[in-house]
Motif scaffolding. Structure first.
Motif, PDB file in Angstrom:
ATOM      1  N   VAL A   1       0.818  -1.203   0.000  1.00  0.00           N
ATOM      2  CA  VAL A   1       0.000   0.000   0.000  1.00  0.00           C
ATOM      3  C   VAL A   1       0.863   1.269   0.000  1.00  0.00           C
ATOM      4  O   VAL A   1       0.461   2.297  -0.549  1.00  0.00           O
ATOM      5  N   LEU A   2       2.051   1.227   0.583  1.00  0.00           N
ATOM      6  CA  LEU A   2       2.920   2.409   0.582  1.00  0.00           C
ATOM      7  C   LEU A   2       3.320   2.788  -0.844  1.00  0.00           C
ATOM      8  O   LEU A   2       3.302   3.971  -1.205  1.00  0.00           O
ATOM      9  N   ALA A   3       3.687   1.801  -1.647  1.00  0.00           N
ATOM     10  CA  ALA A   3       4.042   2.070  -3.048  1.00  0.00           C
ATOM     11  C   ALA A   3       2.834   2.612  -3.810  1.00  0.00           C
ATOM     12  O   ALA A   3       2.970   3.535  -4.620  1.00  0.00           O
ATOM     13  N   GLU A   4       1.662   2.045  -3.535  1.00  0.00           N
ATOM     14  CA  GLU A   4       0.447   2.527  -4.200  1.00  0.00           C
ATOM     15  C   GLU A   4       0.152   3.977  -3.838  1.00  0.00           C
ATOM     16  O   GLU A   4      -0.155   4.789  -4.701  1.00  0.00           O
ATOM     17  N   LEU A   5       0.242   4.309  -2.551  1.00  0.00           N
ATOM     18  CA  LEU A   5      -0.056   5.672  -2.105  1.00  0.00           C
ATOM     19  C   LEU A   5       0.956   6.687  -2.625  1.00  0.00           C
ATOM     20  O   LEU A   5       0.610   7.817  -2.946  1.00  0.00           O
ATOM     21  N   ALA A   6       2.227   6.294  -2.704  1.00  0.00           N
ATOM     22  CA  ALA A   6       3.274   7.200  -3.168  1.00  0.00           C
ATOM     23  C   ALA A   6       3.328   7.281  -4.687  1.00  0.00           C
ATOM     24  O   ALA A   6       3.907   8.205  -5.246  1.00  0.00           O
ATOM     25  N   GLY A   7       2.773   6.276  -5.357  1.00  0.00           N
ATOM     26  CA  GLY A   7       2.847   6.245  -6.812  1.00  0.00           C
ATOM     27  C   GLY A   7       4.228   5.862  -7.309  1.00  0.00           C
ATOM     28  O   GLY A   7       4.591   6.151  -8.435  1.00  0.00           O
ATOM     29  N   ALA A   8       5.021   5.219  -6.438  1.00  0.00           N
ATOM     30  CA  ALA A   8       6.386   4.825  -6.802  1.00  0.00           C
ATOM     31  C   ALA A   8       6.803   3.661  -5.911  1.00  0.00           C
ATOM     32  O   ALA A   8       6.328   3.527  -4.794  1.00  0.00           O
ATOM     33  N   SER A   9       7.699   2.833  -6.420  1.00  0.00           N
ATOM     34  CA  SER A   9       8.196   1.717  -5.617  1.00  0.00           C
ATOM     35  C   SER A   9       9.482   2.073  -4.884  1.00  0.00           C
ATOM     36  O   SER A   9       9.941   1.314  -4.038  1.00  0.00           O
ATOM     37  N   ALA A  10      10.057   3.235  -5.200  1.00  0.00           N
ATOM     38  CA  ALA A  10      11.278   3.673  -4.518  1.00  0.00           C
ATOM     39  C   ALA A  10      11.409   5.180  -4.625  1.00  0.00           C
ATOM     40  O   ALA A  10      10.967   5.789  -5.596  1.00  0.00           O
ATOM     41  N   LEU A  11      12.007   5.767  -3.596  1.00  0.00           N
ATOM     42  CA  LEU A  11      12.357   7.185  -3.577  1.00  0.00           C
ATOM     43  C   LEU A  11      13.787   7.293  -3.084  1.00  0.00           C
ATOM     44  O   LEU A  11      14.269   6.416  -2.366  1.00  0.00           O
ATOM     45  N   GLU A  12      14.452   8.366  -3.450  1.00  0.00           N
ATOM     46  CA  GLU A  12      15.784   8.638  -2.923  1.00  0.00           C
ATOM     47  C   GLU A  12      15.822  10.058  -2.414  1.00  0.00           C
ATOM     48  O   GLU A  12      15.123  10.928  -2.913  1.00  0.00           O
ATOM     49  N   MET A  13      16.650  10.268  -1.389  1.00  0.00           N
ATOM     50  CA  MET A  13      16.805  11.593  -0.814  1.00  0.00           C
ATOM     51  C   MET A  13      18.247  11.760  -0.358  1.00  0.00           C
ATOM     52  O   MET A  13      18.954  10.772  -0.139  1.00  0.00           O
TER      53      MET A  13
END
Length: 111
Positions: A39-51
């Motif tokens: 559900v986190l990937a669905e809500l963010a619209g991405a399977s990964a983020l970088e910062m």
């Protein structure tokens, strides 16, 4: 651009989507990679983020706080999610080094 089969959404200024060259671990500056599942990937619209690594208290808690601030849709799920670095679950006070990879694991149910 596609990451792990999911469409990647444009991230806020403090976040960026992993460039193709870094998806396989090649070069680049120090970043913290956050892998999102379920559900986190669905809500963010991405399977990964970088910062960029958090300057203030570089801990799992600081990373999660920035996620809550920059991605409010994730906030409720983050509270119930486990965080792993490598193959071990970690707590909010665990230090986060540059080039860390965090996996956010939302709760699941089944039968």
């Amino acid at each position: 651009m596609t990451v792990s089969g999911s469409q990647v959404q444009q991230a806020p200024a403090a976040w960026h989507n992993p460039p193709e060259s870094q998806q396989s671990g090649e070069g680049g500056s120090a970043t913290v990679r956050i892998e999102l599942y379920g559900v986190l990937a669905e809500l963010a619209g991405a399977s990964a983020l970088e910062m960029a690594p958090p300057a203030e208290e570089a801990t799992v808690g600081a990373v999660l706080e920035r996620l809550r601030r920059d991605h409010p849709a994730l906030a409720e799920q983050l509270d119930a999610s486990a965080v792993a670095i490598g193959d071990r679950l970690v707590s909010a006070d665990t230090p986060v080094a540059a080039d860390s990879r965090l996996a956010l694991l939302p709760p699941v149910s089944g039968g």
